[in-house]
Design a protein around this motif. Structure first.
Motif, PDB file in Angstrom:
ATOM      1  N   MET A 168       0.849  -1.192   0.000  1.00  0.00           N
ATOM      2  CA  MET A 168       0.000   0.000   0.000  1.00  0.00           C
ATOM      3  C   MET A 168       0.884   1.241   0.000  1.00  0.00           C
ATOM      4  O   MET A 168       1.726   1.400   0.880  1.00  0.00           O
ATOM      5  CB  MET A 168      -0.896  -0.011   1.240  1.00  0.00           C
ATOM      6  CG  MET A 168      -1.816   1.165   1.347  1.00  0.00           C
ATOM      7  SD  MET A 168      -2.802   1.116   2.842  1.00  0.00           S
ATOM      8  CE  MET A 168      -4.434   1.254   2.186  1.00  0.00           C
TER       9      MET A 168
ATOM     10  N   LEU B   5      -7.335   6.942   1.388  1.00  0.00           N
ATOM     11  CA  LEU B   5      -8.365   6.198   2.126  1.00  0.00           C
ATOM     12  C   LEU B   5      -8.748   6.936   3.411  1.00  0.00           C
ATOM     13  O   LEU B   5      -9.928   7.028   3.768  1.00  0.00           O
ATOM     14  CB  LEU B   5      -7.842   4.791   2.437  1.00  0.00           C
ATOM     15  CG  LEU B   5      -8.859   3.718   2.801  1.00  0.00           C
ATOM     16  CD1 LEU B   5      -9.907   3.536   1.720  1.00  0.00           C
ATOM     17  CD2 LEU B   5      -8.144   2.382   3.048  1.00  0.00           C
TER      18      LEU B   5
ATOM     19  N   GLN C   8      -8.038  -0.725  -6.548  1.00  0.00           N
ATOM     20  CA  GLN C   8      -8.645  -2.051  -6.446  1.00  0.00           C
ATOM     21  C   GLN C   8      -8.393  -2.668  -5.071  1.00  0.00           C
ATOM     22  O   GLN C   8      -7.725  -3.703  -4.948  1.00  0.00           O
ATOM     23  CB  GLN C   8      -8.103  -2.970  -7.534  1.00  0.00           C
ATOM     24  CG  GLN C   8      -8.405  -2.455  -8.918  1.00  0.00           C
ATOM     25  CD  GLN C   8      -7.622  -3.166  -9.995  1.00  0.00           C
ATOM     26  OE1 GLN C   8      -6.973  -4.173  -9.765  1.00  0.00           O
ATOM     27  NE2 GLN C   8      -7.695  -2.671 -11.192  1.00  0.00           N
TER      28      GLN C   8
ATOM     29  N   VAL D 168      -8.544  -4.601  -1.452  1.00  0.00           N
ATOM     30  CA  VAL D 168      -9.062  -5.905  -1.011  1.00  0.00           C
ATOM     31  C   VAL D 168      -9.150  -5.909   0.514  1.00  0.00           C
ATOM     32  O   VAL D 168      -8.712  -4.977   1.175  1.00  0.00           O
ATOM     33  CB  VAL D 168      -8.159  -7.079  -1.478  1.00  0.00           C
ATOM     34  CG1 VAL D 168      -8.170  -7.207  -2.986  1.00  0.00           C
ATOM     35  CG2 VAL D 168      -6.732  -6.916  -0.971  1.00  0.00           C
ATOM     36  N   ALA D 169      -9.761  -6.996   1.025  1.00  0.00           N
ATOM     37  CA  ALA D 169      -9.873  -7.243   2.465  1.00  0.00           C
ATOM     38  C   ALA D 169     -10.435  -6.010   3.199  1.00  0.00           C
ATOM     39  O   ALA D 169     -11.411  -5.437   2.749  1.00  0.00           O
ATOM     40  CB  ALA D 169      -8.535  -7.693   3.036  1.00  0.00           C
ATOM     41  N   ARG D 170      -9.783  -5.579   4.298  1.00  0.00           N
ATOM     42  CA  ARG D 170     -10.425  -4.522   5.093  1.00  0.00           C
ATOM     43  C   ARG D 170     -10.517  -3.206   4.341  1.00  0.00           C
ATOM     44  O   ARG D 170     -11.434  -2.422   4.576  1.00  0.00           O
ATOM     45  CB  ARG D 170      -9.745  -4.364   6.452  1.00  0.00           C
ATOM     46  CG  ARG D 170      -8.332  -3.841   6.441  1.00  0.00           C
ATOM     47  CD  ARG D 170      -7.926  -3.557   7.906  1.00  0.00           C
ATOM     48  NE  ARG D 170      -6.593  -3.017   7.975  1.00  0.00           N
ATOM     49  CZ  ARG D 170      -5.562  -3.658   8.523  1.00  0.00           C
ATOM     50  NH1 ARG D 170      -5.720  -4.860   9.006  1.00  0.00           N
ATOM     51  NH2 ARG D 170      -4.378  -3.092   8.584  1.00  0.00           N
ATOM     52  N   ASP D 171      -9.568  -2.966   3.421  1.00  0.00           N
ATOM     53  CA  ASP D 171      -9.641  -1.729   2.628  1.00  0.00           C
ATOM     54  C   ASP D 171     -10.845  -1.773   1.691  1.00  0.00           C
ATOM     55  O   ASP D 171     -11.543  -0.780   1.500  1.00  0.00           O
ATOM     56  CB  ASP D 171      -8.362  -1.546   1.808  1.00  0.00           C
ATOM     57  CG  ASP D 171      -7.139  -1.415   2.705  1.00  0.00           C
ATOM     58  OD1 ASP D 171      -7.313  -1.007   3.864  1.00  0.00           O
ATOM     59  OD2 ASP D 171      -6.029  -1.743   2.248  1.00  0.00           O
ATOM     60  N   MET D 172     -11.087  -2.956   1.110  1.00  0.00           N
ATOM     61  CA  MET D 172     -12.250  -3.118   0.223  1.00  0.00           C
ATOM     62  C   MET D 172     -13.542  -2.964   1.036  1.00  0.00           C
ATOM     63  O   MET D 172     -14.458  -2.272   0.626  1.00  0.00           O
ATOM     64  CB  MET D 172     -12.192  -4.501  -0.451  1.00  0.00           C
ATOM     65  CG  MET D 172     -13.283  -4.786  -1.466  1.00  0.00           C
ATOM     66  SD  MET D 172     -14.760  -5.470  -0.741  1.00  0.00           S
ATOM     67  CE  MET D 172     -14.204  -7.129  -0.394  1.00  0.00           C
ATOM     68  N   ARG D 173     -13.544  -3.623   2.219  1.00  0.00           N
ATOM     69  CA  ARG D 173     -14.760  -3.532   3.049  1.00  0.00           C
ATOM     70  C   ARG D 173     -15.011  -2.087   3.459  1.00  0.00           C
ATOM     71  O   ARG D 173     -16.148  -1.628   3.491  1.00  0.00           O
ATOM     72  CB  ARG D 173     -14.623  -4.423   4.291  1.00  0.00           C
ATOM     73  CG  ARG D 173     -14.525  -5.908   3.972  1.00  0.00           C
ATOM     74  CD  ARG D 173     -14.921  -6.750   5.177  1.00  0.00           C
ATOM     75  NE  ARG D 173     -14.211  -6.380   6.383  1.00  0.00           N
ATOM     76  CZ  ARG D 173     -13.053  -6.885   6.802  1.00  0.00           C
ATOM     77  NH1 ARG D 173     -12.467  -7.812   6.082  1.00  0.00           N
ATOM     78  NH2 ARG D 173     -12.503  -6.496   7.931  1.00  0.00           N
TER      79      ARG D 173
ATOM     80  N   TYR E  58     -20.068  -4.842   9.013  1.00  0.00           N
ATOM     81  CA  TYR E  58     -19.366  -5.521   7.917  1.00  0.00           C
ATOM     82  C   TYR E  58     -17.971  -4.908   7.726  1.00  0.00           C
ATOM     83  O   TYR E  58     -16.973  -5.620   7.576  1.00  0.00           O
ATOM     84  CB  TYR E  58     -20.191  -5.382   6.631  1.00  0.00           C
ATOM     85  CG  TYR E  58     -19.467  -5.874   5.401  1.00  0.00           C
ATOM     86  CD1 TYR E  58     -19.197  -7.221   5.215  1.00  0.00           C
ATOM     87  CD2 TYR E  58     -19.031  -4.978   4.426  1.00  0.00           C
ATOM     88  CE1 TYR E  58     -18.515  -7.668   4.089  1.00  0.00           C
ATOM     89  CE2 TYR E  58     -18.354  -5.415   3.300  1.00  0.00           C
ATOM     90  CZ  TYR E  58     -18.104  -6.763   3.139  1.00  0.00           C
ATOM     91  OH  TYR E  58     -17.421  -7.196   2.033  1.00  0.00           O
TER      92      TYR E  58
ATOM     93  N   THR F 256     -15.830  -5.940  11.052  1.00  0.00           N
ATOM     94  CA  THR F 256     -15.616  -7.361  11.388  1.00  0.00           C
ATOM     95  C   THR F 256     -15.612  -8.288  10.185  1.00  0.00           C
ATOM     96  O   THR F 256     -15.170  -9.435  10.290  1.00  0.00           O
ATOM     97  CB  THR F 256     -16.741  -7.848  12.329  1.00  0.00           C
ATOM     98  OG1 THR F 256     -17.980  -7.878  11.594  1.00  0.00           O
ATOM     99  CG2 THR F 256     -16.894  -6.944  13.542  1.00  0.00           C
ATOM    100  N   GLY F 257     -16.144  -7.834   9.051  1.00  0.00           N
ATOM    101  CA  GLY F 257     -16.277  -8.710   7.884  1.00  0.00           C
ATOM    102  C   GLY F 257     -17.539  -9.562   7.946  1.00  0.00           C
ATOM    103  O   GLY F 257     -17.820 -10.310   7.017  1.00  0.00           O
ATOM    104  N   GLU F 258     -18.277  -9.464   9.063  1.00  0.00           N
ATOM    105  CA  GLU F 258     -19.503 -10.255   9.216  1.00  0.00           C
ATOM    106  C   GLU F 258     -20.671  -9.502   8.610  1.00  0.00           C
ATOM    107  O   GLU F 258     -20.818  -8.300   8.804  1.00  0.00           O
ATOM    108  CB  GLU F 258     -19.810 -10.477  10.698  1.00  0.00           C
ATOM    109  CG  GLU F 258     -18.722 -11.217  11.463  1.00  0.00           C
ATOM    110  CD  GLU F 258     -18.645 -12.673  11.054  1.00  0.00           C
ATOM    111  OE1 GLU F 258     -19.704 -13.275  10.836  1.00  0.00           O
ATOM    112  OE2 GLU F 258     -17.517 -13.187  10.928  1.00  0.00           O
ATOM    113  N   ARG F 259     -21.523 -10.249   7.900  1.00  0.00           N
ATOM    114  CA  ARG F 259     -22.745  -9.639   7.371  1.00  0.00           C
ATOM    115  C   ARG F 259     -23.880  -9.932   8.356  1.00  0.00           C
ATOM    116  O   ARG F 259     -24.227 -11.086   8.555  1.00  0.00           O
ATOM    117  CB  ARG F 259     -23.079 -10.196   5.996  1.00  0.00           C
ATOM    118  CG  ARG F 259     -22.141  -9.668   4.929  1.00  0.00           C
ATOM    119  CD  ARG F 259     -22.614 -10.084   3.570  1.00  0.00           C
ATOM    120  NE  ARG F 259     -21.709  -9.615   2.528  1.00  0.00           N
ATOM    121  CZ  ARG F 259     -21.806  -8.426   1.948  1.00  0.00           C
ATOM    122  NH1 ARG F 259     -22.761  -7.589   2.290  1.00  0.00           N
ATOM    123  NH2 ARG F 259     -20.965  -8.078   0.996  1.00  0.00           N
TER     124      ARG F 259
END
Lengths: 216, 253
Positions: free
Chosen positions: A1, A9, A71, A73-78, A206, A209-212
């Motif tokens: 990054m 960001l 583009q 990914v992971a926590r940056d995408m979330r 989300y 934690t990444g949880e929906r």
């Protein structure tokens, strides 16, 4: 990054929070205006609609640009995806602040204002939900939104209670129908604002934690 | 993982002399799926992919323990035949490396070595493999031109076609697009998507976006350890290990 990506960001998060603060300010002021029957304040809220849209588009464009350039990914995408959805909620909250302000303006022009009673209580509770959802997003901390589902259920219950109460008052005093019909509209706005708080809470969960989770 | 497992790596260790390069790797490889191996340079992903067709046999001082079961048989076992293994498990390298022969001969060479002599049969194999490698339309009128006259992207697809000619089950790709431009890269990625209908593909890539686009499963390696393995969507959306997250989001170093 890269440093540029990192600072981009961070800036997007700051700008999204600024938009949220602006939109929630519109809602808070419209509820205050309603409580105090302050048509001037309602007018002031309505004046902010153009600026709200301008800020929303600027933040949205910076998010699109970030997605295209990095583009993530992971926590940056979330973070970027959740923020993109949350700013739509912020814009909607500001717009409903405008709608409430506009309704107050209309009421003062044609019907005058009657005692809003429980509607103010609902408004205060919804505002607190939205402020907690905003704090969770701003601080990336899910603690303030853990009981959001319970609070939304209470709003739904109060919405029905206020609706029944307004209908009863309409039946009792037909002259108040033009006012009370608009109170029903405000009641509906507030119920939907509770949903906006839940949407922000879902997306913040989300993001962090990444949880929906499904709150509403 | 509820898949048809074609290759099962169990407790694999590898040493180059005193250098312990792979540490107790356990990894299932699903058939007719794409598995990406990602990780920083020197993490062991190329070493691991070269274990799958025993390319490390050629490195002196290389020692392997543990097992790699291919259809239930250990590929390092005494009865395994490396030549037969490399026929069933083909490999495509970082830099396109066609033979200095015609396009036709590049593909016909493997089947011919394995005993196919009939011209019609060789013609059929050449055409079929070029079709599968999405190259037929571009070269059908110049099959006897030198393979070296092709562009880099075409050469890489020719190498894939050459791999297919000996009827493999697994195709190993070690950074197959790193020497290609974005257009050639997208053609290879489309090809990988097509290939997995018939073959198992294992790809080493440094491109996070490529791994997320082309693969069904992703394994993240670091300093010879397999840190995390899972469905690609999970790895790139919500990795379980912080090390994975730090790597794929570029927060290393």
């Amino acid at each position: 990054m890269t440093e540029k990506e990192r600072s981009d960001l961070s800036q997007i998060h700051i700008d999204a929070c600024d938009l949220g603060t602006y939109a929630i300010g519109m809602l808070r002021d419209s509820i205050d205006a309603f409580e105090r029957a302050d048509t001037q304040q309602a007018h002031d809220v309505c004046e902010r609609k153009v600026e709200l849209k301008k800020r929303f588009i600027a933040v949205e464009e910076s998010m699109f640009r970030h997605l295209a350039l990095y583009q993530p990914v992971a926590r940056d995408m979330r973070e970027i995806v959740a923020s993109l959805r949350i700013i739509y909620n912020f814009e909607r909250i500001g717009r409903m602040g405008y709608d409430i302000g506009d309704t107050i303006k209309t009421l003062s022009q044609c019907c005058g204002l009657a005692d809003p009673e429980k509607l103010i209580i609902v408004g205060r509770k919804v505002l607190a939900m939205i402020e907690d959802a905003f704090d969770a997003f701003r601080d990336r901390d899910v603690a303030p939104i853990r009981n959001m589902r319970k609070r939304d259920s209470e709003i739904d219950r109060l919405y029905c209670e206020v609706m029944r109460d307004l209908i009863r008052r309409m039946e009792q005093k037909r002259d108040d129908v033009p006012i009370l019909a608009r109170y029903i509209i405000i009641d509906r706005y507030l119920e939907r604002l509770g949903d906006q708080a839940c949407n922000i809470a879902e997306m913040t969960t989300y993001m962090v934690t990444g949880e929906r989770v499904e709150i509403i | 993982m509820n898949e048809d497992i074609i290759m099962d790596v169990q407790g694999l260790n590898l040493w180059y002399g005193d250098n312990h390069a792979l540490h107790n790797i356990t990894l299932p490889i699903a058939n007719r799926k794409v598995t990406s191996l990602i990780g920083p340079s020197g993490c062991g992903k190329s070493t691991l992919i070269r274990c799958f067709n025993r390319m490390n046999d050629l490195v002196s001082g290389c020692k392997v323990t543990g097992s790699i079961l291919y259809h239930g048989q250990d590929i390092n076992g005494p009865e395994a035949d490396p030549v037969e293994l490399r026929m069933k498990i083909g490999m495509v390298f970082q830099k396109p490396n066609p033979f200095p022969k015609s396009i036709y001969e590049n593909i016909a060479y493997g089947p011919r070595v394995h005993g196919v002599k009939n011209k019609n049969e060789l013609d059929r194999i050449v055409e079929s493999c070029l079709h599968k490698a999405a190259l037929w339309e571009e070269v059908k009128d110049r099959l006897h031109d030198s393979a070296m006259s092709l562009s880099g992207g075409q050469q890489q697809r020719l190498c894939i076609a050459r791999t297919l000619a000996v009827n493999p089950e697994i195709i190993l790709m070690d950074e197959p697009c790193s020497a290609l431009d974005p257009i050639a890269t997208s053609k290879i990625e489309d090809l990988i998507e097509d290939l997995k209908q018939e073959y198992c593909v294992i790809i080493v890539t440094h491109s996070m976006s490529q791994a997320s686009r082309v693969s069904d499963y992703t394994a993240f390696m670091y300093l010879g350890d397999l840190i995390e393995f899972g469905e690609t969507r999970q790895i790139f959306e919500n990795p379980h290990k912080e090390l994975t997250e730090n790597y794929i989001t570029g927060r290393f170093g």
